[in-house]
Design a protein around this motif. Sequence first.
Motif, short mmCIF file in Angstrom:
data_model
loop_
_atom_site.label_atom_id
_atom_site.label_comp_id
_atom_site.label_asym_id
_atom_site.label_seq_id
_atom_site.Cartn_x
_atom_site.Cartn_y
_atom_site.Cartn_z
N LYS A 81 -21.64 68.91 0.32
CA LYS A 81 -22.93 69.82 1.20
C LYS A 81 -23.65 69.68 0.98
N ARG A 82 -24.27 68.27 0.53
CA ARG A 82 -25.98 67.76 -0.21
C ARG A 82 -26.04 66.47 0.72
N PRO A 83 -27.19 67.01 2.25
CA PRO A 83 -27.84 65.84 2.41
C PRO A 83 -28.09 64.36 1.56
N HIS A 84 -28.05 63.96 2.37
CA HIS A 84 -28.48 62.23 1.59
C HIS A 84 -28.75 61.38 2.23
N LEU A 85 -29.06 60.17 1.96
CA LEU A 85 -29.62 58.73 2.67
C LEU A 85 -29.51 57.63 1.84
N VAL A 86 -28.72 56.25 1.52
CA VAL A 86 -28.87 55.28 1.05
C VAL A 86 -29.28 54.44 1.77
N THR A 87 -30.69 54.25 1.20
CA THR A 87 -31.40 52.30 1.46
C THR A 87 -30.94 51.93 0.26
N ASN A 88 -31.63 50.09 0.87
CA ASN A 88 -31.65 49.04 -0.21
C ASN A 88 -32.80 49.27 -0.98
N GLY A 89 -32.98 49.48 -2.36
CA GLY A 89 -33.96 49.82 -2.88
C GLY A 89 -34.45 48.31 -3.62
N GLY A 90 -34.43 47.41 -3.04
CA GLY A 90 -34.77 46.09 -3.19
C GLY A 90 -35.27 45.02 -1.94
N GLU A 91 -35.04 43.54 -2.73
CA GLU A 91 -36.07 42.85 -1.26
C GLU A 91 -34.32 41.59 -1.25
N THR A 92 -32.88 42.23 -1.73
CA THR A 92 -32.08 41.40 -1.34
C THR A 92 -31.16 42.58 -1.34
N SER A 93 -29.85 41.45 -0.71
CA SER A 93 -28.59 42.35 -0.65
C SER A 93 -28.06 43.47 -1.90
N ALA A 94 -27.59 44.33 -1.83
CA ALA A 94 -27.52 45.40 -2.52
C ALA A 94 -25.69 45.40 -2.26
N THR A 95 -24.57 46.03 -2.81
CA THR A 95 -23.55 46.01 -2.79
C THR A 95 -22.69 47.20 -4.24
N PHE A 96 -22.40 47.89 -3.29
CA PHE A 96 -21.96 49.29 -4.75
C PHE A 96 -20.50 49.73 -4.20
N LEU A 97 -20.17 50.64 -4.58
CA LEU A 97 -18.88 51.18 -4.35
C LEU A 97 -18.85 52.64 -4.41
N ASP A 98 -18.42 53.25 -3.69
CA ASP A 98 -18.60 54.71 -2.79
C ASP A 98 -17.38 55.66 -3.36
N LEU A 99 -17.20 56.34 -4.18
CA LEU A 99 -16.61 56.82 -4.26
C LEU A 99 -16.39 58.29 -4.19
N GLN A 100 -15.00 58.60 -3.20
CA GLN A 100 -14.72 59.93 -1.88
C GLN A 100 -13.51 60.51 -2.08
N GLY A 101 -14.62 62.32 -2.84
CA GLY A 101 -12.96 62.87 -3.08
C GLY A 101 -13.83 64.04 -3.71
N ILE A 102 -13.01 65.03 -3.92
CA ILE A 102 -11.74 65.11 -3.53
C ILE A 102 -11.65 66.28 -2.72
N GLY A 103 -10.79 66.01 -1.90
CA GLY A 103 -10.85 67.02 -0.44
C GLY A 103 -10.66 65.71 0.48
N GLU A 104 -10.45 66.35 1.61
CA GLU A 104 -10.35 65.84 3.08
C GLU A 104 -11.98 65.09 3.83
N TYR A 105 -12.61 64.06 4.11
CA TYR A 105 -12.92 63.33 4.27
C TYR A 105 -14.01 63.84 5.50
N ASP A 106 -14.85 64.03 6.08
CA ASP A 106 -15.57 63.93 6.84
C ASP A 106 -16.98 63.57 6.96
N PHE A 107 -17.92 63.41 7.89
CA PHE A 107 -19.71 62.09 7.88
C PHE A 107 -20.00 63.61 8.92
N ILE A 108 -21.17 64.67 8.36
CA ILE A 108 -21.93 65.08 8.74
C ILE A 108 -22.87 64.42 9.12
N PRO A 109 -23.40 63.69 10.49
CA PRO A 109 -24.49 62.75 10.18
C PRO A 109 -25.58 64.10 10.53
N LEU A 110 -27.17 64.11 10.02
CA LEU A 110 -27.89 64.90 10.47
C LEU A 110 -28.85 64.54 11.64
#
Length: 114
Positions: A81-110
């Motif tokens: 329930k905490r709104p968030h935005l993820v951006t690249n903070g550098g000048e090259t590509s960024a690779t990251f893992l996103d661990l999502q849980g525990i519960g039913e997944y949904d994505f609510i755009p603002l």
Amino acid sequence: MEAHKDASLLFPVERRARHAERPGFRINELQISPTQKVPWHYHNNVQDTFYVIEGELRIFLQDPKEEVRLGPGETYTAGAKRPHLVTNGGETSATFLDLQGIGEYDFIPLVKPK
């Protein structure tokens, strides 16, 4: 806004891979260019834990307003329930893992997706 069960078509990334998935939990790997982002959104039930593999991330949050910068090996968790935005903070590509849980997944755009 409408809840989406699969947000993969809502925003472009350089690369996307799913490493694990079971009911209530999943691990995704994303690579974003310096100009790409995961748009403002929140999840009703799951938290996002970001783990940076390569590059830099900037995570902007609301309620309360906060900015987090992460480098390789660093993590941060955005709670359900905490709104968030993820951006690249550098000048090259960024690779990251996103661990999502525990519960039913949904994505609510603002902001309504284009």
